[in-house]
Enzyme design. Structure first.
Site, mmCIF file in Angstrom:
data_model
loop_
_atom_site.group_PDB
_atom_site.id
_atom_site.type_symbol
_atom_site.label_atom_id
_atom_site.label_comp_id
_atom_site.label_asym_id
_atom_site.label_seq_id
_atom_site.Cartn_x
_atom_site.Cartn_y
_atom_site.Cartn_z
ATOM 1 N N GLY A 11 0.978 -1.273 -0.018
ATOM 2 C CA GLY A 11 0.147 -0.013 -0.040
ATOM 3 C C GLY A 11 0.768 1.208 0.030
ATOM 4 O O GLY A 11 2.190 1.146 -0.161
ATOM 5 N N ASP A 32 0.173 -8.862 1.881
ATOM 6 C CA ASP A 32 -0.807 -8.014 1.353
ATOM 7 C C ASP A 32 -1.814 -8.730 0.224
ATOM 8 O O ASP A 32 -1.485 -9.703 -0.518
ATOM 9 C CB ASP A 32 0.048 -6.989 0.330
ATOM 10 C CG ASP A 32 -1.087 -5.817 0.139
ATOM 11 O OD1 ASP A 32 -2.134 -5.601 -0.413
ATOM 12 O OD2 ASP A 32 -0.665 -4.680 0.800
ATOM 13 N N ASN A 33 -3.041 -8.488 0.270
ATOM 14 C CA ASN A 33 -3.940 -8.960 -0.631
ATOM 15 C C ASN A 33 -4.122 -8.218 -1.601
ATOM 16 O O ASN A 33 -5.233 -8.672 -2.667
ATOM 17 C CB ASN A 33 -5.253 -9.456 0.122
ATOM 18 C CG ASN A 33 -6.068 -8.153 0.430
ATOM 19 O OD1 ASN A 33 -5.892 -6.924 0.405
ATOM 20 N ND2 ASN A 33 -7.358 -8.323 1.067
ATOM 21 N N GLY A 37 -3.535 -2.059 -2.464
ATOM 22 C CA GLY A 37 -2.440 -1.750 -2.741
ATOM 23 C C GLY A 37 -1.674 -2.547 -4.198
ATOM 24 O O GLY A 37 -2.676 -2.794 -4.805
ATOM 25 N N ASN A 98 -5.369 -12.062 14.467
ATOM 26 C CA ASN A 98 -4.382 -12.924 13.843
ATOM 27 C C ASN A 98 -2.907 -12.634 14.064
ATOM 28 O O ASN A 98 -1.992 -13.277 14.491
ATOM 29 C CB ASN A 98 -4.639 -13.141 12.245
ATOM 30 C CG ASN A 98 -5.963 -13.966 12.102
ATOM 31 O OD1 ASN A 98 -6.275 -15.026 12.844
ATOM 32 N ND2 ASN A 98 -6.477 -13.735 11.071
ATOM 33 N N TYR A 144 -14.931 1.597 9.341
ATOM 34 C CA TYR A 144 -13.447 1.900 9.397
ATOM 35 C C TYR A 144 -13.276 2.407 10.925
ATOM 36 O O TYR A 144 -12.422 1.909 11.636
ATOM 37 C CB TYR A 144 -13.077 2.924 8.558
ATOM 38 C CG TYR A 144 -11.649 3.270 8.594
ATOM 39 C CD1 TYR A 144 -10.708 2.461 8.009
ATOM 40 C CD2 TYR A 144 -11.137 4.626 9.006
ATOM 41 C CE1 TYR A 144 -9.472 2.861 7.895
ATOM 42 C CE2 TYR A 144 -9.878 4.897 8.916
ATOM 43 C CZ TYR A 144 -9.078 4.174 8.329
ATOM 44 O OH TYR A 144 -7.559 4.555 8.134
ATOM 45 N N TYR A 158 -4.499 -7.670 24.813
ATOM 46 C CA TYR A 158 -3.394 -8.677 24.510
ATOM 47 C C TYR A 158 -2.228 -8.309 25.276
ATOM 48 O O TYR A 158 -1.520 -9.095 26.038
ATOM 49 C CB TYR A 158 -2.880 -8.610 22.938
ATOM 50 C CG TYR A 158 -3.526 -9.808 22.343
ATOM 51 C CD1 TYR A 158 -5.076 -9.734 21.711
ATOM 52 C CD2 TYR A 158 -2.893 -11.032 22.217
ATOM 53 C CE1 TYR A 158 -5.383 -10.645 21.307
ATOM 54 C CE2 TYR A 158 -3.448 -12.117 21.260
ATOM 55 C CZ TYR A 158 -4.832 -11.911 21.158
ATOM 56 O OH TYR A 158 -5.294 -13.003 20.351
HETATM 57 N N1 NAD Z 1 -2.682 7.293 4.608
HETATM 58 C C1 NAD Z 1 -3.388 7.858 5.635
HETATM 59 O O1 NAD Z 1 -3.770 9.316 5.769
HETATM 60 C C2 NAD Z 1 -3.810 7.182 6.802
HETATM 61 C C3 NAD Z 1 -4.376 7.635 7.992
HETATM 62 C C4 NAD Z 1 -4.596 7.110 9.095
HETATM 63 C C5 NAD Z 1 -4.465 5.775 9.333
HETATM 64 N N2 NAD Z 1 -3.908 5.146 8.222
HETATM 65 C C6 NAD Z 1 -3.643 3.751 8.254
HETATM 66 O O2 NAD Z 1 -2.465 3.189 7.601
HETATM 67 C C7 NAD Z 1 -2.577 1.877 7.143
HETATM 68 C C8 NAD Z 1 -2.039 1.885 5.726
HETATM 69 O O3 NAD Z 1 -2.815 2.987 4.855
HETATM 70 P P1 NAD Z 1 -2.536 3.505 3.511
HETATM 71 O O4 NAD Z 1 -2.820 4.997 3.401
HETATM 72 O O5 NAD Z 1 -1.136 3.181 3.034
HETATM 73 O O6 NAD Z 1 -3.635 2.715 2.712
HETATM 74 P P2 NAD Z 1 -3.558 1.856 1.499
HETATM 75 O O7 NAD Z 1 -4.937 1.385 0.995
HETATM 76 O O8 NAD Z 1 -2.672 2.304 0.411
HETATM 77 O O9 NAD Z 1 -2.776 0.535 2.095
HETATM 78 C C9 NAD Z 1 -3.458 -0.734 2.747
HETATM 79 C C10 NAD Z 1 -2.817 -2.021 2.191
HETATM 80 O O10 NAD Z 1 -3.397 -2.842 2.884
HETATM 81 C C11 NAD Z 1 -3.969 -3.834 2.167
HETATM 82 N N3 NAD Z 1 -4.943 -4.734 2.586
HETATM 83 C C12 NAD Z 1 -6.129 -4.191 2.832
HETATM 84 N N4 NAD Z 1 -7.098 -5.268 3.303
HETATM 85 C C13 NAD Z 1 -6.290 -6.264 3.531
HETATM 86 C C14 NAD Z 1 -6.349 -7.457 3.959
HETATM 87 N N5 NAD Z 1 -7.536 -8.071 4.622
HETATM 88 N N6 NAD Z 1 -5.228 -8.385 4.143
HETATM 89 C C15 NAD Z 1 -4.267 -8.083 3.579
HETATM 90 N N7 NAD Z 1 -3.793 -6.855 3.104
HETATM 91 C C16 NAD Z 1 -4.749 -6.107 3.122
HETATM 92 C C17 NAD Z 1 -4.164 -3.171 0.772
HETATM 93 O O11 NAD Z 1 -4.176 -3.873 -0.536
HETATM 94 C C18 NAD Z 1 -3.225 -2.288 0.728
HETATM 95 O O12 NAD Z 1 -1.824 -2.419 0.177
HETATM 96 C C19 NAD Z 1 -4.266 1.523 7.106
HETATM 97 O O13 NAD Z 1 -4.388 0.686 8.292
HETATM 98 C C20 NAD Z 1 -4.851 2.942 7.385
HETATM 99 O O14 NAD Z 1 -5.857 2.615 8.216
HETATM 100 C C21 NAD Z 1 -3.338 5.814 6.999
#
Ligand code: NAD
Length: 314
Positions: A11, A32-33, A37, A98, A144, A158
């Site tokens: 991602g 990653d799934n 991403g 998990n 979310y 945990y």
């Molecule tokens: N970008 C931001 O501003 C922001 C702000 C607050 C929190 N976050 C948190 O940071 C983390 C990463 O965010 P990001 O902006 O890189 O988002 P993103 O969507 O680019 O990345 C998330 C990644 O998780 C993968 N994914 C989703 N569901 C999955 C699953 N069930 N199993 C395996 N992989 C899975 C997606 O394919 C992707 O590659 C997230 O948890 C998000 O909640 C991001």
């Protein structure tokens, strides 16, 4: 050399984190799934023999030898996490169970990417970690927000019940290269609309404020947090406290891209917070004086250059 698992490694944030951890001499496994991403985010890492990319959904258990786990897997933009709300909750909750189970068995440290969304539409500004938030449990963002809130609770349980080594960071709005081009987030939306000289859509009157953190500042904070002593678990806010109105952001992007785009106004979506700004005093104190170094204009220029390449290649 540490063996580090990054869930959501393909991602936006995960890909930058994997790169930085590899550069620091670690062995890195991305899990990653590929829901939001993309392999193109990690393509340049695949020929590094210390990097491994595994397709796996974290709602299912996964076993591996590891020293540290960064739990980032979860769609992060409303367009994506609302597509299948049940799956979003499963990713946050079952994914956390998990990964916490794995950390517990391997005595690894696990860091949870929580979010400023746990504060909902906040009534306290800026938000300190002690603020409990104002979340609509039934609203369109709840899958979310509540999933992330439950994950925080699981992390704490945990730690208390099984002594698992945990860290919780609450990430505020972050932007930079590798953001998904069509995820509806404000920075990527405005940049793409400007580069294509299309109308820029402002939701509401544009007076709502946001603070924007550049990705490199976040990655630095995540690594510092992971390596703090066991007694500091967070939650800790990580963001850039400088705030801008959405209108100011649009005007800055138009200026930097020399765009001919015009501003058009649309109604504000339901439950969209009017203000969001981190209080980062705790991060400064606990993360060795960490604070954001890259200010908006510098970060926007790097991000605009990235999107220019994406647009020309498609
Ligand atoms: N970008 C931001 O501003 C922001 C702000 C607050 C929190 N976050 C948190 O940071 C983390 C990463 O965010 P990001 O902006 O890189 O988002 P993103 O969507 O680019 O990345 C998330 C990644 O998780 C993968 N994914 C989703 N569901 C999955 C699953 N069930 N199993 C395996 N992989 C899975 C997606 O394919 C992707 O590659 C997230 O948890 C998000 O909640 C991001």
């Amino acid at each position: 050399m540490k063996k580090i698992l990054v869930t959501g490694g393909a991602g936006f944030i995960g890909s930058h984190l994997c790169e930085r951890l590899l550069n620091e001499g670690n062995e890195v496994i991305s899990l990653d799934n590929y829901f939001t991403g993309s392999k193109s985010n990690i393509l340049h890492l695949l020929n590094n023999k210390y990097f491994e990319a595994i397709r796996h959904d974290i709602t299912l258990p996964f076993f591996i030898e590891v020293d540290q786990i960064y739990n980032l897997a979860c769609p992060a933009s409303p367009i994506h996490y609302q597509k299948n709300g049940i799956k979003t909750i499963k990713t946050s909750v079952m994914g956390a169970i998990n990964m916490l189970g794995l950390a517990k068995r391997k005595k690894a440290t696990i860091l949870q990417a929580s979010t400023s969304e746990v504060y909902g539409d906040p009534q306290v500004h800026p938000q300190p970690e002690s603020y409990w938030g104002n979340v609509n449990t039934l609203g369109p963002r709840a899958c979310y927000d509540e999933g992330k809130r439950c994950a925080e609770t699981l992390f704490m349980n945990y730690k208390e019940q099984t002594n698992t080594r945990i860290k919780i960071v609450r990430i505020f709005n972050t932007y930079g290269p590798n953001m998904h081009p069509n995820d509806g987030r404000v920075v990527s939306n405005f940049i793409i609309q400007s580069l294509q000289n299309k109308d820029i859509t402002i939701y509401g009157d544009g007076s709502q404020t946001r603070s924007f953190q550049y990705i490199d500042d976040l990655v630095e904070a995540l690594i510092r947090m992971m390596n703090t002593s066991d007694d500091f678990v967070g939650p800790v806010n990580i963001g850039n406290p400088n705030k801008f109105t959405i209108l100011e952001l649009a005007e800055k992007i138009i200026e930097l891209t020399k765009s001919k785009s015009k501003l058009v106004y649309m109604p504000l979506p339901q439950d969209d917070p009017l203000q969001r700004q981190p209080d980062i005093s705790l991060a400064k104190e606990k993360l060795n004086g960490w604070e954001p170094k890259i200010q908006l204009e510098e970060g926007l220029i790097k991000t605009i250059n990235y999107f220019k390449k994406i647009i020309t290649n498609t």
